[in-house]
Scaffold this motif. Sequence first.
Motif, PDB file in Angstrom:
ATOM      1  N   ILE A 343       0.831  -1.208   0.000  1.00 43.85           N
ATOM      2  CA  ILE A 343       0.000   0.000   0.000  1.00 43.85           C
ATOM      3  C   ILE A 343       0.863   1.256   0.000  1.00 43.85           C
ATOM      4  CG2 ILE A 343      -1.625   1.375   1.383  1.00 43.85           C
ATOM      5  CD1 ILE A 343      -2.861  -1.291   2.309  1.00 43.85           C
ATOM      6  N   PHE A 344       1.870   1.290   0.869  1.00 47.84           N
ATOM      7  CA  PHE A 344       2.753   2.455   0.934  1.00 47.84           C
ATOM      8  C   PHE A 344       3.525   2.628  -0.372  1.00 47.84           C
ATOM      9  CE2 PHE A 344       2.067   2.434   5.505  1.00 47.84           C
ATOM     10  CZ  PHE A 344       2.216   3.770   5.849  1.00 47.84           C
ATOM     11  N   ALA A 345       4.048   1.526  -0.924  1.00 46.13           N
ATOM     12  CA  ALA A 345       4.816   1.604  -2.171  1.00 46.13           C
ATOM     13  C   ALA A 345       3.948   2.122  -3.309  1.00 46.13           C
ATOM     14  CB  ALA A 345       5.393   0.230  -2.516  1.00 46.13           C
ATOM     15  N   TYR A 346       2.724   1.623  -3.405  1.00 50.51           N
ATOM     16  CA  TYR A 346       1.816   2.077  -4.462  1.00 50.51           C
ATOM     17  C   TYR A 346       1.500   3.568  -4.302  1.00 50.51           C
ATOM     18  CZ  TYR A 346      -2.354   2.441  -7.388  1.00 50.51           C
ATOM     19  OH  TYR A 346      -3.273   2.835  -8.330  1.00 50.51           O
ATOM     20  N   ALA A 347       1.276   3.998  -3.058  1.00 53.29           N
ATOM     21  CA  ALA A 347       0.968   5.407  -2.806  1.00 53.29           C
ATOM     22  C   ALA A 347       2.136   6.305  -3.206  1.00 53.29           C
ATOM     23  CB  ALA A 347       0.634   5.608  -1.330  1.00 53.29           C
ATOM     24  N   TYR A 348       3.360   5.873  -2.889  1.00 55.88           N
ATOM     25  CA  TYR A 348       4.531   6.664  -3.262  1.00 55.88           C
ATOM     26  C   TYR A 348       4.689   6.740  -4.778  1.00 55.88           C
ATOM     27  CZ  TYR A 348       6.130   6.491   1.604  1.00 55.88           C
ATOM     28  OH  TYR A 348       6.240   6.619   2.968  1.00 55.88           O
ATOM     29  N   ILE A 349       4.528   5.584  -5.438  1.00 53.42           N
ATOM     30  CA  ILE A 349       4.709   5.548  -6.894  1.00 53.42           C
ATOM     31  C   ILE A 349       3.683   6.430  -7.593  1.00 53.42           C
ATOM     32  CG2 ILE A 349       4.519   4.045  -8.910  1.00 53.42           C
ATOM     33  CD1 ILE A 349       5.764   1.820  -7.208  1.00 53.42           C
ATOM     34  N   GLN A 350       2.430   6.365  -7.130  1.00 51.53           N
ATOM     35  CA  GLN A 350       1.384   7.175  -7.744  1.00 51.53           C
ATOM     36  C   GLN A 350       1.527   8.654  -7.384  1.00 51.53           C
ATOM     37  OE1 GLN A 350      -1.023   6.136  -9.990  1.00 51.53           O
ATOM     38  NE2 GLN A 350       0.199   4.264  -9.943  1.00 51.53           N
ATOM     39  N   GLY A 351       1.852   8.914  -6.124  1.00 49.38           N
ATOM     40  CA  GLY A 351       1.927  10.303  -5.674  1.00 49.38           C
ATOM     41  C   GLY A 351       3.120  11.055  -6.218  1.00 49.38           C
ATOM     42  N   LEU A 352       4.260  10.362  -6.373  1.00 48.88           N
ATOM     43  CA  LEU A 352       5.482  11.031  -6.798  1.00 48.88           C
ATOM     44  C   LEU A 352       5.823  10.758  -8.266  1.00 48.88           C
ATOM     45  CD1 LEU A 352       7.642  10.396  -3.618  1.00 48.88           C
ATOM     46  CD2 LEU A 352       6.571  12.531  -4.296  1.00 48.88           C
ATOM     47  N   GLY A 353       5.017   9.941  -8.933  1.00 48.11           N
ATOM     48  CA  GLY A 353       5.251   9.690 -10.350  1.00 48.11           C
ATOM     49  C   GLY A 353       6.542   8.953 -10.625  1.00 48.11           C
ATOM     50  N   VAL A 354       6.936   8.050  -9.692  1.00 47.80           N
ATOM     51  CA  VAL A 354       8.194   7.312  -9.865  1.00 47.80           C
ATOM     52  C   VAL A 354       8.162   6.417 -11.095  1.00 47.80           C
ATOM     53  CG1 VAL A 354       9.751   5.631  -8.806  1.00 47.80           C
ATOM     54  CG2 VAL A 354       8.642   7.369  -7.402  1.00 47.80           C
TER      55      VAL A 354
END
Length: 357
Positions: A343-354
């Motif tokens: 959940i945290f990894a997905y949120a970071y990827i979506q939020g920061l556009g990684v």
Amino acid sequence: MSQKSSMSELAKKEQRTAYKLLIPTMLILLLVAFYPLAQVFVTSFTNKRFASSQKTEFVGLRNYRKLLGVTVKKLEPQVNPDTGKVKVDSETGEKVYKPAYEALPSEPFLYEKLFTVGFFGNKYVVGASDADFMSAIKNTLIYTIVAVTLETIIGLIIALTVNSNFKGRGAMRAIMLVPWAVITVVSAEIWAWMLEPNRMGLFNTVGDMLGITEGQINFLGDPSLQLPSLIAVDVWKTTPFMALLILAGLQLIPQSLYEAARVDGASKVRQFFTITLPLIKPAIGVALIFRTLDTLRAFGVFQVLLGDRVYSLATYNYFQLIGNREMGLASAIGVVIFIFIAIFAYAYIQGLGVDVE
């Protein structure tokens, strides 16, 4: 048209070649990562015991229900048998309720009280079938969110500092990595000495010398100071790691962008928000994923400094596996940790556009 067709065929050929080159890597991942992960998922649906000859049986979602089961029970006001009226506290003027039982009977598990809450004039007690696990989730999330936030902010400041030109910059970069290089258990033991609840501890000694405290602060015994103390240990140790990853992102920014911004009259603050921050978002995203993954699995600091007094998800997992030998239950805890990380990894990827940048 024929040129486009030939280019398309070339792209498809390169794609097929890339897939073939990835086959060995995928096989290794299947062997060392996906297969053990699948085993954990399967075991979480059984009653398997660690180091036991007991027959393993499929129990479905029982382990998850035991870990995550929550119940709410309405508390009834106490009634004076002589007058038939509800008892009222003489000091506060509030209704007196029946005891909020520590154990709430509920099948198939026994529920322990988490907390009581008032709602529309009524009082309810909230219980969990595994209060320690709920506490472990709370501790881990607070520890993760606060520690990673502080490490990111301080790491960004350090990275911006060592990225500028000044004398001794190379030595500064080397020195800042010393806390990260110290083994987690060793650093935890060092902090255990510094956090001693008397003048044997560094902080109590310094506080007493400066007249700030009486030198008797129980950092690891006072419930209100336990998590902040652990967070301080983690921030000290892993902020250099965050700074290093962010610094790598800063090094990739072309200096020509800053020169053009200066020509246009942009201030340092404007340059930071329009050039630096957008371009280091992928680096920050990677750093956040790495650190969040580590903090959600935090074990050494909790185990060395607090033992079984305060659980993280990882230490509670260890307790169930080694202490109670409940391998099925421990596997279910491992799955919960995996879900939090995802959940945290997905949120970071979506939020920061990684994934895009």
